[in-house]
Design a protein around this motif. Structure first.
Motif, short mmCIF file in Angstrom:
data_model
loop_
_atom_site.label_atom_id
_atom_site.label_comp_id
_atom_site.label_asym_id
_atom_site.label_seq_id
_atom_site.Cartn_x
_atom_site.Cartn_y
_atom_site.Cartn_z
N UNK A 4 0.75 -1.42 -0.12
CA UNK A 4 -0.06 -0.09 -0.04
C UNK A 4 0.80 1.36 0.08
N UNK A 5 1.99 1.52 0.79
CA UNK A 5 2.72 2.74 0.88
C UNK A 5 3.12 3.16 -0.75
N UNK A 6 3.87 1.86 -1.09
CA UNK A 6 4.42 2.12 -2.44
C UNK A 6 3.17 2.69 -3.62
N UNK A 7 2.12 2.11 -3.67
CA UNK A 7 1.13 2.17 -4.46
C UNK A 7 0.64 3.82 -4.14
N UNK A 61 3.31 -6.43 -11.10
CA UNK A 61 3.54 -6.99 -9.64
C UNK A 61 3.26 -8.45 -9.53
N UNK A 62 4.22 -8.94 -8.85
CA UNK A 62 4.20 -10.47 -8.62
C UNK A 62 4.38 -10.39 -7.14
N UNK A 89 -7.13 -9.25 -3.01
CA UNK A 89 -5.85 -8.56 -2.91
C UNK A 89 -6.11 -7.45 -4.07
N UNK A 90 -6.48 -7.62 -5.27
CA UNK A 90 -6.82 -6.71 -6.42
C UNK A 90 -7.80 -5.51 -5.90
N UNK A 91 -8.87 -5.93 -5.20
CA UNK A 91 -9.77 -4.87 -4.66
C UNK A 91 -9.14 -3.91 -3.91
N UNK A 92 -8.33 -4.41 -3.01
CA UNK A 92 -8.01 -3.39 -2.07
C UNK A 92 -6.57 -2.72 -2.55
N UNK A 93 -5.49 -3.28 -3.32
CA UNK A 93 -4.49 -2.72 -3.92
C UNK A 93 -5.05 -1.61 -4.84
N UNK A 147 -7.66 0.68 -11.40
CA UNK A 147 -7.98 -1.07 -11.47
C UNK A 147 -6.38 -1.68 -11.53
N UNK A 148 -6.11 -2.68 -10.76
CA UNK A 148 -4.86 -3.44 -10.69
C UNK A 148 -5.10 -4.73 -10.93
N UNK A 149 -4.31 -5.55 -11.63
CA UNK A 149 -4.12 -7.06 -12.07
C UNK A 149 -2.69 -7.29 -11.46
#
Length: 350
Positions: A164-167, A177-178, A219-223, A230-232
């Motif tokens: 979260x902080x980096x995003x 992102x892996x 995970x994708x929802x919160x990131x 939107x992230x994958x």
């Protein structure tokens, strides 16, 4: 000050066991109802010998009864499988009982996404907008006002805290992102399964659920909330030959111009006020044994100027921080208590 009566539906699994352990010494909450259809009529000490001689050990296990829970409990923890949780949780919510649900039934805000990944119909879609995602560091104020909290999954807790902080500060690229996560065998639950047998787990290390793990949409929802888009992500899980603990190693690409100093200052500022997140010093990497039996999430940061990557490591105890302890933290907030009450535990070393 009198204690607050709480209940636990689903006491026989590892999360139920961990909740009983934590609540046995909670100064403000008293476990007055524990339920299990299979073990009804027994005492807690009958199924958990570690409670012998303790007041809580004498508590009788009963069959789940919403009328009884409503009458005797201000808050109820649900440690039952998905689908079951939405039904009993919905009934309790309708009757004004506060609920902390440890299943996945209210974590995913979009009904279609939930049904796609969990392969069941969601019968209480009306509650998806009312449930609060219970990661206290990011939703603390909402949890305080909530009547229904969706307790986060174990893997998502480590990944979301780690990233979260980096995003949020735009330090990393949002593609490629892996998240490479490893869990102890207790993460598979207490049910008898061939894959969880000692001889199947000990002296081995294997991947499972690649591309299909049900924690992926959570995970994708919160990131996506943290990134503002939107992230994958690529989320990959492995089984460790240990009882409890999760270590997530997260591979990201730093944006041009981002320095190691930028990364460290961002994380230290983001989590400076958090009692249960420890950003480890430079050169120190998280280990599962350092968080065993605690609410700590230890974060390690490794910027790699040669590859341009930021490697983030996050370690938690999957049963405490990843489930039952986090549920108690949410209950504390919902009941007007200090968030860490009953949870200031040192790691179980060695």
């Amino acid at each position: 000050m009198s204690t607050i009566p709480v209940g636990l539906v689903g006491v026989t699994g590892y999360t139920g066991m961990e909740l009983a352990r934590i609540l046995s010494n909670h100064p403000s909450m008293k476990l007055v109802r524990v339920t299990s259809r299979a073990e009804a009529g027994k005492t807690l000490a009958d199924i958990y010998p570690f409670l012998y001689g303790m007041e809580l050990g004498a508590l009788e296990i009963t069959a789940p009864d919403v009328d009884d829970l409503e009458k005797n409990c201000r808050l109820v923890f649900l440690a039952v499988p998905h689908k079951t949780a939405m039904n009993i949780g919905g009934e309790l919510y309708d009757r004004g009982v506060k609920v902390v649900d440890l299943s996945a039934d209210f974590r995913i805000r979009d009904r279609e996404t939930y049904e796609e990944w969990y392969k069941v119909d969601h019968t209480r879609e009306d509650l998806l907008t009312k449930a609060v995602y219970g990661l206290p560091e990011f939703y603390r104020d909402k949890v305080r006002e909530a009547s229904l909290v969706a307790n986060p999954g174990c893997y998502p807790t480590s990944a979301i805290v780690g990233l979260t902080p980096a995003l949020a500060e735009g330090l990393i690229e949002t593609d490629d992102i892996v998240i490479d996560s490893k869990s102890g065998a207790s993460g598979a639950g207490r049910g008898a399964k061939v894959g969880s047998l000692f001889c199947e787990v000990a002296d081995s290390f294997r991947a499972y659920g690649l591309t299909t793990h049900r924690h992926t949409p959570e995970i994708e929802q919160e990131l996506s909330v943290a990134a503002g888009k939107d992230l994958t992500v690529s989320f990959n899980t492995h089984l460790l030959p240990i009882d409890r603990g999760i270590l997530s190693t997260i591979y990201t690409k730093m944006k041009n111009g981002v320095t190691a100093e930028d990364v460290r200052s961002t994380y230290e500022k983001a989590y400076a006020a958090e009692q249960m997140i420890r950003v480890l010093p430079e050169g120190v990497l998280p280990e599962t044994r350092w968080v065993r039996g605690t609410m700590f999430c230890d974060v390690g940061l490794v910027p790699d100027p040669r590859t341009g990557r930021l490697i983030i490591l996050a370690a938690i105890d999957n049963l405490c921080r990843g489930a039952s302890g986090q549920a108690v933290a949410n209950a504390n907030l919902m009941l007007g208590l200090d968030e860490t009450e009953g949870l200031r535990m040192a790691p179980m070393m060695p």
